[in-house]
Structure formats: structure tokens, C-alpha cells
Design a protein around this motif. Structure first.
Motif, PDB file in Angstrom:
ATOM      1  N   GLY A  76      20.971  27.818  52.425  1.00  0.00           N
ATOM      2  CA  GLY A  76      20.615  26.813  51.415  1.00  0.00           C
ATOM      3  C   GLY A  76      20.996  25.416  51.877  1.00  0.00           C
ATOM      4  N   ARG A  77      22.191  25.282  52.407  1.00  0.00           N
ATOM      5  CA  ARG A  77      22.659  23.992  52.931  1.00  0.00           C
ATOM      6  C   ARG A  77      21.794  23.566  54.116  1.00  0.00           C
ATOM      7  NH1 ARG A  77      25.390  19.086  53.354  1.00  0.00           N
ATOM      8  NH2 ARG A  77      26.370  18.923  55.353  1.00  0.00           N
ATOM      9  N   ARG A  84      16.399  16.713  54.279  1.00  0.00           N
ATOM     10  CA  ARG A  84      16.990  15.372  54.212  1.00  0.00           C
ATOM     11  C   ARG A  84      16.784  14.615  55.520  1.00  0.00           C
ATOM     12  NH1 ARG A  84      22.145  14.045  55.937  1.00  0.00           N
ATOM     13  NH2 ARG A  84      22.805  12.005  55.247  1.00  0.00           N
ATOM     14  N   LEU A  85      17.055  15.269  56.642  1.00  0.00           N
ATOM     15  CA  LEU A  85      16.913  14.585  57.931  1.00  0.00           C
ATOM     16  C   LEU A  85      15.456  14.330  58.297  1.00  0.00           C
ATOM     17  CD1 LEU A  85      19.843  15.936  60.115  1.00  0.00           C
ATOM     18  CD2 LEU A  85      19.636  13.811  58.840  1.00  0.00           C
ATOM     19  N   ARG A  86      14.559  15.175  57.842  1.00  0.00           N
ATOM     20  CA  ARG A  86      13.126  14.902  58.065  1.00  0.00           C
ATOM     21  C   ARG A  86      12.732  13.621  57.331  1.00  0.00           C
ATOM     22  NH1 ARG A  86       9.640  18.705  60.463  1.00  0.00           N
ATOM     23  NH2 ARG A  86       7.936  17.616  59.446  1.00  0.00           N
ATOM     24  N   ASN A 104      18.131  21.773  64.178  1.00  0.00           N
ATOM     25  CA  ASN A 104      18.191  23.233  64.302  1.00  0.00           C
ATOM     26  C   ASN A 104      19.035  23.652  65.500  1.00  0.00           C
ATOM     27  OD1 ASN A 104      16.821  24.336  62.060  1.00  0.00           O
ATOM     28  ND2 ASN A 104      14.854  23.807  62.964  1.00  0.00           N
ATOM     29  N   PHE A 105      18.937  22.901  66.595  1.00  0.00           N
ATOM     30  CA  PHE A 105      19.762  23.189  67.764  1.00  0.00           C
ATOM     31  C   PHE A 105      21.242  23.025  67.404  1.00  0.00           C
ATOM     32  CE2 PHE A 105      22.156  21.653  71.435  1.00  0.00           C
ATOM     33  CZ  PHE A 105      22.031  22.756  72.279  1.00  0.00           C
ATOM     34  N   ILE A 106      21.565  21.926  66.730  1.00  0.00           N
ATOM     35  CA  ILE A 106      22.955  21.661  66.344  1.00  0.00           C
ATOM     36  C   ILE A 106      23.444  22.748  65.379  1.00  0.00           C
ATOM     37  CG2 ILE A 106      24.453  20.089  65.050  1.00  0.00           C
ATOM     38  CD1 ILE A 106      22.812  17.781  66.272  1.00  0.00           C
ATOM     39  N   ILE A 107      22.628  23.090  64.392  1.00  0.00           N
ATOM     40  CA  ILE A 107      23.004  24.127  63.424  1.00  0.00           C
ATOM     41  C   ILE A 107      23.270  25.446  64.145  1.00  0.00           C
ATOM     42  CG2 ILE A 107      22.132  25.581  61.532  1.00  0.00           C
ATOM     43  CD1 ILE A 107      20.723  23.022  60.452  1.00  0.00           C
TER      44      ILE A 107
END
Length: 153
Positions: A76-77, A84-86, A104-107
Motif C-alpha cells: 500500500g505504501r 506520488r513520485l510519478r 521500483n529499483f530503490i524499493i
């Protein structure tokens, strides 16, 4: 995460003027190119330090999650952050798809770190439990009078 010691010089110093274009373009063009690249180098350095700070914060989250046996990921986060970042990327005239790929890479890295922290936490808890069990067992045999001792008393 690798930490860099700023007191120790790099073994191979960075050459800000490195370019395969040297000698192939007009000197004024090369000077302008190097000036712009200098700004890029500063931005890259800032990004590295910002990422380091971000990972320090997410490491704290990882320890908190491990201590409370929470899952490494929070879909969810993650979904909310990507949206938000988009939006921020669009406002900044940055390709939102690129921003999403980057996040997504960072996540993915953060989740991998959280999983490792949780594994370490579980292993440490298992060792601590085993030590407590051993301590209680040794205390129990030393403190508790056996059936023979109580028969004598």
C-alpha cells in the motif's frame, strides 16, 4: 551499503576532463561541455549522498519492522509512493515512467535490506532464546534440590 571514507584519497583520482572527444572538437565547445559536466558531477555526488541518507532512514524502518515482526514490504505504501513520485516527476518535467523504474529499483533494494535485517534479528533472537534456555536449565539444576536432597532434609 558501502560507506566511503572521505579522509582516504581514491586510489585512482577522478579526471573531470576525461572525454573521448578531447582534441576532436573546438576548445570553446570542449570548455562549455566540461562546465556542464561539472554541474552533472555535482548533482551525481548529491544524489549519492541523498541515497545514503535515504538508506540510513530505511534501515531504521527495517530494524523497527524486524523488532515487531512486520513484513519487509508494504504494498500500500509502495503504490502510494510510486503514484506520488510519478506526479512529482510530471511537475518536474521528468519522464514519470523513468521515475517509477528508479523508485521500483530503490524499493526492491530496501525490501532486500529489510529481509536481511529480519533474518539477522530472527537469528539473534533464536540465539538469545537458546542462551536463556541453557541458563535457566543450569540455574534450575543448581537451585532446585533433587528428590534425593528433599528426602534427606
Amino acid at each position: 551499503m558501502t560507506q566511503h571514507n572521505h579522509d582516504v584519497p581514491d586510489t585512482e583520482p577522478y579526471d573531470a576532463g576525461a572525454s573521448s572527444l578531447a582534441g576532436q572538437v573546438d576548445n570553446s565547445v570542449m570548455a562549455e561541455l566540461l562546465s556542464i559536466r561539472s554541474s552533472i558531477d555535482n548533482i551525481d555526488a548529491t544524489l549519492v549522498f541523498l541515497l545514503a541518507e535515504r538508506f540510513k532512514a530505511t534501515q531504521k524502518v527495517g530494524f523497527l519492522k524486524a523488532a515487531h515482526r512486520l513484513p519487509a514490504g508494504d504494498p500500500g505504501r509502495e503504490t502510494a509512493q510510486i503514484a506520488r513520485l510519478r506526479r512529482l516527476a510530471e511537475e518536474a518535467h521528468l519522464d514519470p515512467a523513468f521515475a517509477e523504474k528508479f523508485l521500483n529499483f530503490i524499493i526492491g533494494e530496501v525490501i532486500r535490506h529489510h529481509e536481511a535485517i529480519a533474518e539477522d534479528h530472527e537469528a539473534a533472537a533464536g540465539r538469545q532464546d537458546a542462551e536463556q534456555d541453557a541458563s535457566q536449565a543450569s540455574q534450575g539444576s543448581a537451585v532446585s534440590p533433587g528428590p534425593q536432597a528433599s528426602a534427606v532434609a
